[in-house]
Design a protein around this motif. Sequence first.
Motif, short mmCIF file in Angstrom:
data_model
loop_
_atom_site.label_atom_id
_atom_site.label_comp_id
_atom_site.label_asym_id
_atom_site.label_seq_id
_atom_site.Cartn_x
_atom_site.Cartn_y
_atom_site.Cartn_z
N ASP A 19 36.95 33.75 36.72
CA ASP A 19 36.93 34.33 38.18
C ASP A 19 37.11 33.06 39.27
O ASP A 19 36.19 32.67 39.48
CB ASP A 19 35.83 35.30 38.41
CG ASP A 19 35.86 35.98 39.56
OD1 ASP A 19 36.86 35.78 40.36
OD2 ASP A 19 34.96 36.79 40.04
N TYR A 20 38.26 33.02 39.93
CA TYR A 20 38.45 31.71 40.76
C TYR A 20 37.68 32.35 41.94
O TYR A 20 37.29 31.47 42.73
CB TYR A 20 39.93 31.65 40.83
CG TYR A 20 40.33 30.40 40.24
CD1 TYR A 20 39.73 29.28 40.45
CD2 TYR A 20 41.34 30.68 39.32
CE1 TYR A 20 40.36 28.01 39.54
CE2 TYR A 20 41.89 29.46 38.61
CZ TYR A 20 41.35 28.32 38.84
OH TYR A 20 41.73 27.19 38.06
N SER A 21 37.33 33.67 42.36
CA SER A 21 36.76 33.81 43.69
C SER A 21 35.17 33.32 43.54
O SER A 21 34.78 33.16 44.56
CB SER A 21 36.70 35.36 43.71
OG SER A 21 35.87 36.12 42.86
N ALA A 23 34.38 30.39 42.53
CA ALA A 23 34.53 29.11 43.32
C ALA A 23 34.57 29.08 44.79
O ALA A 23 34.30 28.51 45.74
CB ALA A 23 35.64 28.21 42.72
N GLN A 39 39.95 31.40 49.38
CA GLN A 39 40.60 31.92 48.02
C GLN A 39 42.20 31.90 48.49
O GLN A 39 42.85 31.30 47.50
CB GLN A 39 40.16 33.23 47.88
CG GLN A 39 40.41 33.51 46.42
CD GLN A 39 40.03 32.88 45.44
OE1 GLN A 39 38.82 32.56 45.59
NE2 GLN A 39 40.67 32.37 44.26
N ASP A 43 44.76 30.07 46.26
CA ASP A 43 45.94 30.96 45.65
C ASP A 43 47.35 30.47 45.99
O ASP A 43 48.15 30.70 45.26
CB ASP A 43 45.61 32.22 45.73
CG ASP A 43 44.28 32.64 44.79
OD1 ASP A 43 43.83 31.93 44.01
OD2 ASP A 43 43.83 33.92 45.42
N LEU A 48 46.83 23.66 43.74
CA LEU A 48 46.41 23.66 42.39
C LEU A 48 47.43 23.31 41.54
O LEU A 48 47.26 22.79 40.48
CB LEU A 48 46.10 25.19 42.17
CG LEU A 48 44.95 25.41 40.95
CD1 LEU A 48 44.00 24.65 40.74
CD2 LEU A 48 44.64 26.81 40.73
N PHE A 82 33.75 24.66 41.46
CA PHE A 82 34.98 24.65 41.05
C PHE A 82 35.20 24.98 39.59
O PHE A 82 35.90 25.77 39.10
CB PHE A 82 36.08 23.49 41.52
CG PHE A 82 37.35 23.75 41.39
CD1 PHE A 82 38.08 24.71 42.33
CD2 PHE A 82 38.17 23.28 40.18
CE1 PHE A 82 39.48 25.11 41.88
CE2 PHE A 82 39.41 23.77 39.83
CZ PHE A 82 40.06 24.38 40.79
N ILE A 85 33.04 28.61 36.48
CA ILE A 85 33.75 29.99 36.79
C ILE A 85 34.11 30.63 35.21
O ILE A 85 34.76 31.62 35.35
CB ILE A 85 34.98 29.90 37.77
CG1 ILE A 85 36.17 29.00 36.87
CG2 ILE A 85 34.58 29.27 39.01
CD1 ILE A 85 37.22 29.04 37.66
#
Length: 205
Positions: A19-21, A23, A39, A43, A48, A82, A85
């Motif tokens: 879940d990148y959220s 981070a 975010q 995104d 990235l 980072f 996650i």
Amino acid sequence: MTKPSIVVFDLGKVLVDFDYSMAGRRIAAQADLSPAEVQKFLDHSPLLYRYETGLMTRQQFYETVREHTGFHGNFEEFCQFFADIFWEIPVMVEIQATLRRRGIPTYIFSNTNDLAIEHIRRNFPFFSRFDGYIMSYEVGAMKPHAKIYEDLEKMSGKRGTEILYLDDRQENVDGGAARGWQVILQTTPEKSRAEMEKLGLLNHA
């Protein structure tokens, strides 16, 4: 259906969930932007992609995120925020262990970065138990670009229906299917296991 010789696993959303959220929230807690704004930046910027194709180092990635978000934590904090996650998908990890016990080579084939891999290698013992690894940041290409599929074929020495490939993204699965690979689009671990049973990989010693 031909029983494949090797099984190739995507990493994120196949062997580990993420879940990148998580981070985004941690970074935002020490930044000038809201979690949603952090975010959105992660995104929707090309950042990235550049990091995960090896075009920038983790230090450069950190410095760029800091510049755009006002993050005032240190480098070590950023790396932890980072990378931490991920959590294991037990059904899939057990499937890989079963294949390994039965002598079927397995590979990891992932769009990823060195911070994620360093964290996963340190915290998830299953990660060390594969026959090979093709990772975007090391080979300079991301799925579904043809180069990364070619690199997997070269590493494994297998082609076409000898390869079974599991991924959660349709475009990545399509990239394998276009090369004649057998593919499974992972929607749930249970469905992936059922498809592998049909191929005779799990229900015969």
